[in-house]
Design a protein around this motif. Structure first.
Motif, PDB file in Angstrom:
ATOM      1  N   VAL A 237       0.853  -1.182   0.000  1.00  0.00           N
ATOM      2  CA  VAL A 237       0.000   0.000   0.000  1.00  0.00           C
ATOM      3  C   VAL A 237       0.890   1.234   0.000  1.00  0.00           C
ATOM      4  O   VAL A 237       1.738   1.403   0.876  1.00  0.00           O
ATOM      5  N   PHE A 238       0.714   2.067  -1.017  1.00  0.00           N
ATOM      6  CA  PHE A 238       1.525   3.264  -1.174  1.00  0.00           C
ATOM      7  C   PHE A 238       0.769   4.475  -0.696  1.00  0.00           C
ATOM      8  O   PHE A 238      -0.422   4.613  -0.944  1.00  0.00           O
ATOM      9  N   ASN A 239       1.473   5.344  -0.035  1.00  0.00           N
ATOM     10  CA  ASN A 239       0.924   6.681   0.133  1.00  0.00           C
ATOM     11  C   ASN A 239       2.068   7.648   0.324  1.00  0.00           C
ATOM     12  O   ASN A 239       3.038   7.335   1.001  1.00  0.00           O
ATOM     13  N   ASP A 240       1.957   8.778  -0.352  1.00  0.00           N
ATOM     14  CA  ASP A 240       2.920   9.837  -0.116  1.00  0.00           C
ATOM     15  C   ASP A 240       4.353   9.354  -0.370  1.00  0.00           C
ATOM     16  O   ASP A 240       5.274   9.695   0.370  1.00  0.00           O
ATOM     17  N   GLY A 241       4.525   8.516  -1.399  1.00  0.00           N
ATOM     18  CA  GLY A 241       5.868   8.096  -1.771  1.00  0.00           C
ATOM     19  C   GLY A 241       6.484   7.037  -0.873  1.00  0.00           C
ATOM     20  O   GLY A 241       7.663   6.731  -1.002  1.00  0.00           O
ATOM     21  N   ARG A 242       5.702   6.496   0.041  1.00  0.00           N
ATOM     22  CA  ARG A 242       6.238   5.444   0.904  1.00  0.00           C
ATOM     23  C   ARG A 242       5.318   4.253   0.890  1.00  0.00           C
ATOM     24  O   ARG A 242       4.113   4.387   0.659  1.00  0.00           O
ATOM     25  N   ILE A 243       5.905   3.070   1.195  1.00  0.00           N
ATOM     26  CA  ILE A 243       5.057   1.903   1.398  1.00  0.00           C
ATOM     27  C   ILE A 243       4.523   1.968   2.817  1.00  0.00           C
ATOM     28  O   ILE A 243       5.284   2.008   3.786  1.00  0.00           O
ATOM     29  N   GLN A 244       3.206   2.014   2.945  1.00  0.00           N
ATOM     30  CA  GLN A 244       2.609   2.102   4.274  1.00  0.00           C
ATOM     31  C   GLN A 244       2.536   0.725   4.904  1.00  0.00           C
ATOM     32  O   GLN A 244       2.688   0.584   6.115  1.00  0.00           O
ATOM     33  N   GLN A 245       2.264  -0.278   4.098  1.00  0.00           N
ATOM     34  CA  GLN A 245       2.226  -1.646   4.605  1.00  0.00           C
ATOM     35  C   GLN A 245       2.406  -2.595   3.448  1.00  0.00           C
ATOM     36  O   GLN A 245       1.852  -2.400   2.368  1.00  0.00           O
ATOM     37  N   LEU A 246       3.194  -3.639   3.683  1.00  0.00           N
ATOM     38  CA  LEU A 246       3.406  -4.657   2.661  1.00  0.00           C
ATOM     39  C   LEU A 246       2.984  -5.968   3.285  1.00  0.00           C
ATOM     40  O   LEU A 246       3.630  -6.431   4.244  1.00  0.00           O
ATOM     41  N   ALA A 247       1.890  -6.525   2.807  1.00  0.00           N
ATOM     42  CA  ALA A 247       1.376  -7.709   3.481  1.00  0.00           C
ATOM     43  C   ALA A 247       0.480  -8.497   2.546  1.00  0.00           C
ATOM     44  O   ALA A 247       0.137  -8.041   1.461  1.00  0.00           O
ATOM     45  N   THR A 248       0.099  -9.684   3.004  1.00  0.00           N
ATOM     46  CA  THR A 248      -0.855 -10.480   2.234  1.00  0.00           C
ATOM     47  C   THR A 248      -2.218  -9.813   2.354  1.00  0.00           C
ATOM     48  O   THR A 248      -2.460  -9.053   3.293  1.00  0.00           O
ATOM     49  N   PRO A 249      -3.115 -10.108   1.434  1.00  0.00           N
ATOM     50  CA  PRO A 249      -4.418  -9.433   1.458  1.00  0.00           C
ATOM     51  C   PRO A 249      -5.144  -9.566   2.785  1.00  0.00           C
ATOM     52  O   PRO A 249      -5.694  -8.585   3.286  1.00  0.00           O
ATOM     53  N   ASP A 250      -5.145 -10.769   3.397  1.00  0.00           N
ATOM     54  CA  ASP A 250      -5.933 -10.898   4.623  1.00  0.00           C
ATOM     55  C   ASP A 250      -5.296 -10.142   5.774  1.00  0.00           C
ATOM     56  O   ASP A 250      -5.974  -9.507   6.577  1.00  0.00           O
TER      57      ASP A 250
ATOM     58  N   TYR B 221      -6.193  -6.531   5.435  1.00  0.00           N
ATOM     59  CA  TYR B 221      -7.560  -6.179   5.779  1.00  0.00           C
ATOM     60  C   TYR B 221      -7.793  -6.312   7.273  1.00  0.00           C
ATOM     61  O   TYR B 221      -8.382  -5.447   7.910  1.00  0.00           O
ATOM     62  N   GLU B 222      -7.294  -7.392   7.813  1.00  0.00           N
ATOM     63  CA  GLU B 222      -7.613  -7.674   9.219  1.00  0.00           C
ATOM     64  C   GLU B 222      -6.644  -7.006  10.155  1.00  0.00           C
ATOM     65  O   GLU B 222      -6.983  -6.721  11.297  1.00  0.00           O
ATOM     66  N   ARG B 223      -5.417  -6.819   9.726  1.00  0.00           N
ATOM     67  CA  ARG B 223      -4.431  -6.255  10.640  1.00  0.00           C
ATOM     68  C   ARG B 223      -3.721  -5.054  10.013  1.00  0.00           C
ATOM     69  O   ARG B 223      -2.530  -5.094   9.765  1.00  0.00           O
ATOM     70  N   PRO B 224      -4.481  -4.007   9.715  1.00  0.00           N
ATOM     71  CA  PRO B 224      -3.819  -2.816   9.176  1.00  0.00           C
ATOM     72  C   PRO B 224      -2.829  -2.255  10.179  1.00  0.00           C
ATOM     73  O   PRO B 224      -3.108  -2.247  11.379  1.00  0.00           O
ATOM     74  N   GLN B 225      -1.694  -1.790   9.700  1.00  0.00           N
ATOM     75  CA  GLN B 225      -0.636  -1.331  10.585  1.00  0.00           C
ATOM     76  C   GLN B 225      -0.767   0.147  10.938  1.00  0.00           C
ATOM     77  O   GLN B 225      -0.139   0.612  11.872  1.00  0.00           O
ATOM     78  N   ASN B 226      -1.517   0.892  10.146  1.00  0.00           N
ATOM     79  CA  ASN B 226      -1.710   2.286  10.515  1.00  0.00           C
ATOM     80  C   ASN B 226      -3.062   2.769  10.010  1.00  0.00           C
ATOM     81  O   ASN B 226      -3.747   2.071   9.270  1.00  0.00           O
ATOM     82  N   SER B 227      -3.424   3.943  10.426  1.00  0.00           N
ATOM     83  CA  SER B 227      -4.787   4.375  10.139  1.00  0.00           C
ATOM     84  C   SER B 227      -4.992   4.634   8.652  1.00  0.00           C
ATOM     85  O   SER B 227      -6.085   4.476   8.139  1.00  0.00           O
ATOM     86  N   PHE B 228      -3.893   4.979   7.918  1.00  0.00           N
ATOM     87  CA  PHE B 228      -4.075   5.172   6.481  1.00  0.00           C
ATOM     88  C   PHE B 228      -4.524   3.865   5.837  1.00  0.00           C
ATOM     89  O   PHE B 228      -5.486   3.827   5.076  1.00  0.00           O
ATOM     90  N   VAL B 229      -3.806   2.792   6.157  1.00  0.00           N
ATOM     91  CA  VAL B 229      -4.139   1.496   5.554  1.00  0.00           C
ATOM     92  C   VAL B 229      -5.539   1.078   5.977  1.00  0.00           C
ATOM     93  O   VAL B 229      -6.347   0.615   5.164  1.00  0.00           O
ATOM     94  N   ALA B 230      -5.858   1.272   7.237  1.00  0.00           N
ATOM     95  CA  ALA B 230      -7.172   0.890   7.728  1.00  0.00           C
ATOM     96  C   ALA B 230      -8.270   1.639   6.971  1.00  0.00           C
ATOM     97  O   ALA B 230      -9.279   1.065   6.573  1.00  0.00           O
ATOM     98  N   GLN B 231      -8.030   2.915   6.738  1.00  0.00           N
ATOM     99  CA  GLN B 231      -9.011   3.735   6.014  1.00  0.00           C
ATOM    100  C   GLN B 231      -9.098   3.327   4.561  1.00  0.00           C
ATOM    101  O   GLN B 231     -10.162   3.310   3.972  1.00  0.00           O
ATOM    102  N   PHE B 232      -7.911   3.044   3.998  1.00  0.00           N
ATOM    103  CA  PHE B 232      -7.842   2.872   2.544  1.00  0.00           C
ATOM    104  C   PHE B 232      -8.412   1.522   2.118  1.00  0.00           C
ATOM    105  O   PHE B 232      -9.043   1.406   1.081  1.00  0.00           O
ATOM    106  N   ILE B 233      -8.158   0.492   2.960  1.00  0.00           N
ATOM    107  CA  ILE B 233      -8.601  -0.847   2.577  1.00  0.00           C
ATOM    108  C   ILE B 233      -9.944  -1.132   3.233  1.00  0.00           C
ATOM    109  O   ILE B 233     -10.053  -1.160   4.453  1.00  0.00           O
ATOM    110  N   GLY B 234     -10.949  -1.352   2.450  1.00  0.00           N
ATOM    111  CA  GLY B 234     -12.251  -1.743   2.954  1.00  0.00           C
ATOM    112  C   GLY B 234     -12.934  -0.624   3.710  1.00  0.00           C
ATOM    113  O   GLY B 234     -12.410   0.480   3.848  1.00  0.00           O
ATOM    114  N   GLU B 235     -14.135  -0.937   4.251  1.00  0.00           N
ATOM    115  CA  GLU B 235     -14.852   0.078   5.000  1.00  0.00           C
ATOM    116  C   GLU B 235     -14.421  -0.010   6.444  1.00  0.00           C
ATOM    117  O   GLU B 235     -14.056  -1.063   6.947  1.00  0.00           O
ATOM    118  N   ASN B 236     -14.477   1.116   7.132  1.00  0.00           N
ATOM    119  CA  ASN B 236     -13.817   1.177   8.426  1.00  0.00           C
ATOM    120  C   ASN B 236     -14.460   2.271   9.272  1.00  0.00           C
ATOM    121  O   ASN B 236     -14.793   3.338   8.777  1.00  0.00           O
TER     122      ASN B 236
END
Ligand SMILES: Nc1ncnc2c1ncn2[C@@H]1O[C@H](COP(=O)(O)OP(=O)(O)OP(=O)(O)O)[C@@H](O)[C@H]1O
Ligand SMILES: [Mg+2]
Lengths: 534, 366
Positions: B214-227, B230-245
């Motif tokens: 997951v990219f944002n602002d020129g950095r990888i925010q999280q590099l992980a398998t799809p599940d 979705y289930e364990r976003p590492q920061n609020s950007f990823v949590a917001q960006f992937i799925g509804e939250n």
């Protein structure tokens, strides 16, 4: 077989579609009507007229109709110089033409075909008035009444005309009596011209002017043919006496008078020319345009030193092609840069490309003169650098090199703009795709980019080629003699030699060549492959 | 130059930075390794630098700093055409003046392959994407989906080990996208190629990829398998960006290794898993997926915190019910419940208590 599609009301789908479209088409047509009319009036009609001039030749038959008729039986190839009858007819025609001041125009027209005729017409134009004065003197000696304008009016005028002119404020146009035409056909014919010219050209009245000598010659001829003409109402005995005396008159020798005036009239060439170019329509301008010449023995090549047009056409084509190719070579990289630079820089460059358009063509061409001449900037530079010796400075102006350089510069924007607008539509991803597929920069360009830019090259080439093939100012200024185009020759014939027929024929051929090339281009490249953008 | 073949790092970005204008970094310190045969997706909002990364890998942009290695070899000085990377573009980039067959044989021709071999390979590649009958067509005579299939075949026909795809399905309709997503993943696994795939469609990223960056602002925010993502976003950007939250903001009140309690700005206290909070008093955004919210108190752990909620809107969506609630002073708290026979349908105005399992509620950065 496919069934025809039916619309709801039972008509075929096609016909109801056509009906629906017709209104739209009509409206569209209405919108372009002003432009259509404008083009028709200012473009199509003048060009049509110009083209018509290339075959039109009514001037000979209109100016010397009697001569043309008298020459009909004369065989240019075998007969000697025409006989007295032809000369008498010619004298009559000349007299009318001189009075109407059109004989020099005819002289110029025939001069295109045989050099020197023009001066013959001018010289004899001055002398023709006096030809046959001896005969006139013999008539007046016989009866002084022949010198009286009233006698002639009484003989020639229609009774109605006499009645009308007695009452009318201004004299009505002269009408020759039918009786006069029957009794004295030649005389009546020339007298009618005399009366018309007197009234219209000289603003005089035939009732106050003694007829020209040529009228007396015609009368003499009529009286020899018929010594006892009857005209009701003619002065008593006048005609009879003249008829009886005419046979004893010293016959006028008009031929001798003309040859005396200008020896050229004694040469068959002159008469051959007149006879050859007497029809109302002629191919001679076209023949002249391709260095051919109509002679009594058929069509022949023009003399070696006069064969210039074919050479000029070929030169025009070759130089236009050279200019076109130079424009492609110089314009392609520029257009490529324009299309690939960021838009700020591209806009700036585009302005630089268009800058020449804002400068007068004349200024730009003259600037090239300054740059290219032997003592000019470029030669100075080459000498200074040491590439060229001072004694052997390059001649780059007043020859074809100068024309090619200056015209390439002037026409370059017409190549760059269509190229640019086509290249602009080629996304950079094509080149990237090609490279990602393993193509080197060159292969990617040549196999992927270039083919897609060909429509732009096509459009630019057509523009540049067609513009340059008809270019006039630049070759005129920098072309010298070896760098001028056919258009310069056309301009010369329009404004200097006034041989509009030849100019029109050259122009028509140029037009035909361009259309033929366009057709060939369409066949080879396909006109659908030409894009000006989008 | 390092020539060691390393299966774990078929493609490697090391401390890569990129700036176009010399002022702002479009890619900031990118570190990424991709093993052979992986389907990796770069996912991120527009302008986050995904295409830039792809272009650096393909060789069309040069990294301002850092090293990109392909199969152990630094590619910084290798021109694009020598990298042997297949590419699929969003606008297909099929050469319009060539037929489909000519498009496909182009990469083989530039590799000086013989005619018969070329024809065989072109046919095989076209059959692979079910476009065997279209060899004589021109790109303009085909639909978008057909063009994209051909573009895919063209990127694969010269048998590259690495294929880059930049939003290849972006211009297609939903149904076609789903079919092609399936076909692309199938092909990739079948051929064993490594794929770097760019998209800003998260569903596409989740369904297709082995791993997602997951990219944002020129950095990888999280590099992980799809599940994981979705289930364990590492920061609020990823949590917001992937799925509804659902997001609630507050301050950490109590924290231990496995759990923490958060006092929300409204004063309510909830349970959460600490992800990137470390101390009492840290501000945090807690994130909870709509389908993990419980409205049935009996299914909560005894002693779990609950929140008061008021139903604002009930939307029937077929397979699920989507209910909007007012929770802790916020009007956009959404829950999703399965359309099951015994499921209650909440009517607007109803007041209920909601809660969740502590492990489903993640306390992320503020
Ligand atoms: N050629 C370029 N010159 C200057 N800036 C560029 C260039 N290409 C991209 N950028 C800038 O770099 C940033 C990242 O662009 P990039 O194309 O990598 O984004 P992206 O993640 O692919 O976005 P999208 O999802 O919209 O395709 C953007 O801010 C963009 O404006
Ligand atoms: Mg992008």
């Amino acid at each position: 077989m496919a069934e025809q599609m039916m619309a709801a009301d039972g008509r075929t789908l096609k016909s109801s579609l056509n009906r629906a479209l017709r209104r739209q088409k009509l409206r569209a047509l209405l919108l372009i009507t002003p432009l259509l009319l404008f083009i028709l009036i200012t473009f199509v009609v003048p060009i049509g007229q110009m083209l018509f001039r290339s075959v039109e030749n009514q001037i000979v038959g209109d100016t010397i109709p009697r001569t043309v008729e008298a020459l009909a039986d004369w065989d240019a190839a075998t007969d000697p110089v025409p006989d007295e009858d032809v000369f008498r007819a010619f004298a009559a025609d000349m007299m009318v033409a001189v009075e109407e001041r059109v004989h020099t125009r005819l002289g110029s027209r025939l001069n295109y075909e045989t050099a020197g005729i023009s001066s013959q017409f001018r010289r004899s134009g001055r002398d023709v008035e006096d030809m046959g004065e001896d005969l006139t003197a013999q008539f007046t000696a016989l009866d002084p009444a022949w010198a009286d304008p009233a006698t002639w009016v009484a003989l020639m005028a229609d009774p109605d005309w006499i009645a009308d002119s007695a009452t009318a404020q201004t004299e009505p146009a002269f009408v020759v009596a039918d009786a006069a035409r029957d009794a004295l056909p030649r005389t009546a014919d020339i007298y009618a011209d005399f009366a018309r010219v007197t009234q219209v050209a000289n603003n005089d009245s035939p009732t106050e002017e003694q007829p020209w000598n040529v009228v007396y010659i015609a009368l003499y001829q009529d009286l020899i043919a018929n010594p006892a003409p009857q005209i009701a109402g003619a002065p008593d005995g006048l005609l009879g006496a003249a008829g009886a005396a005419a046979a004893g008159f010293v016959a006028p020798d008009i031929r001798a008078a003309f040859v005396d005036s200008d020896a050229g009239w004694g040469s068959t060439v002159t008469w051959q020319t007149i006879q050859t170019y007497s029809p109302a329509y002629t191919s001679s301008y076209f023949l002249n345009s391709i260095d051919l010449k109509q002679t009594p023995d058929g069509i022949e090549m023009a003399p070696e030193n006069q064969q210039i047009y074919v050479k000029l056409f070929i030169r025009t084509l070759i130089m236009s092609l050279t200019i076109m190719v130079s424009c492609i070579l110089l314009g392609y990289p520029v257009a490529w840069m324009l299309a690939n630079l960021p838009s700020r820089q591209a806009n700036l460059m585009l302005i630089l490309v268009l800058l020449p358009f804002w400068t007068s063509l004349l200024v730009r061409t003259s600037a090239w003169k300054v740059l290219l001449q032997q003592q000019g900037v470029i030669n100075d530079l080459l000498v200074w650098v040491g590439l060229v010796a001072d004694e052997s400075r390059l001649t780059m102006i007043n020859n074809s090199t100068g024309t090619i350089i200056a015209m390439t510069h002037i026409l370059l924007p017409f190549m760059i703009l269509p190229l640019y607008s086509v290249m602009k539509t080629i996304p950079p991803s094509y080149l990237r795709a090609a490279k990602s597929l393993g193509a080197t920069n060159w292969t990617a360009f040549w196999r992927v980019y270039f083919p897609q830019s060909v429509p732009g090259i096509g459009a630019g080439s057509i523009l540049v080629f067609i513009l340059s093939i008809g270019y006039y100012i630049t070759p005129e200024i920098v072309g010298g003699t070896s760098g001028i185009f056919i258009s310069n020759r056309i301009a010369y014939h329009i404004s200097s030699s006034l041989n509009w027929g030849l100019a029109a024929a050259l122009g028509t051929i140029l037009l035909a060549v361009v259309l033929a090339l366009y057709w060939a281009y369409d066949r080879i490249v396909g006109i659908d492959n030409v894009k000006l953008g989008g | 130059m390092q020539q060691v073949k390393n299966d774990e790092a078929f493609v490697a970005f090391e401390r890569v930075q990129k700036s176009y204008d010399g002022e702002t970094l479009v890619v900031k310190d990118l570190n990424l390794t991709i093993p052979k045969g992986e389907f990796l997706t770069l996912l991120g909002p527009s302008g986050s630098g995904k295409t830039t990364c792809l272009m650096m890998l393909a060789g069309f942009e040069t990294a301002t700093h850092g090293d990109i290695r392909l199969d152990g070899v630094s590619v910084n000085n290798i021109p694009p055409h020598k990298r042997g990377i297949g590419m699929v573009f969003q606008n297909y980039a099929l050469f319009p003046h060539m037929t489909v067959g000519e498009n496909l044989s182009f990469p083989l021709e530039v590799r000086k392959m013989g005619k018969s071999e070329r024809e065989a390979k072109v046919k095989r590649a076209l059959d692979m994407v079910q476009m065997g009958d279209f060899a004589a067509r021109r790109p303009a005579q085909m639909s978008g989906g057909q063009q994209q299939r051909v573009a895919l075949a063209r990127a694969l026909v010269f048998e590259p080990e690495l294929v880059l795809m930049d939003e290849p399905l972006g211009a297609l309709d939903k149904q076609l996208r789903e079919t092609l997503q399936f076909e692309i993943t199938n092909l990739a696994h079948q051929l064993g190629i490594t794929v770097v795939y760019v998209t800003h469609d998260q569903t596409e990223a989740l369904t297709m990829s082995d791993r997602v960056a997951v990219f944002n602002d020129g950095r990888i925010q999280q590099l992980a398998t799809p599940d994981d993502l979705y289930e364990r976003p590492q920061n609020s950007f990823v949590a917001q960006f992937i799925g509804e939250n659902n997001t609630l903001t507050g301050v950490v009140q109590d924290i231990s290794d496995k759990s923490c309690t958060v006092r929300l700005d409204s004063g309510d206290v909830i349970d959460a898993v600490p992800v990137n909070v470390s101390a009492v008093g840290d501000r945090t955004k807690v994130s909870i997926r709509p389908e993990r919210v419980e409205i049935d108190k009996t299914r909560l752990q005894p002693g779990a915190h609950t929140l008061k909620a008021e139903v604002l809107e009930f939307i029937y969506m077929g397979d699920i019910f989507r209910t909007r609630l007012r929770v802790a002073g916020m009007d956009d708290f959404v829950i999703k419940t399965r359309n099951a026979p015994d499921q209650v349908r909440l009517t607007p105005g109803t007041k209920i208590d909601i809660g969740w399992l502590a492990q489903d509620c993640r306390a992320l950065d503020a």
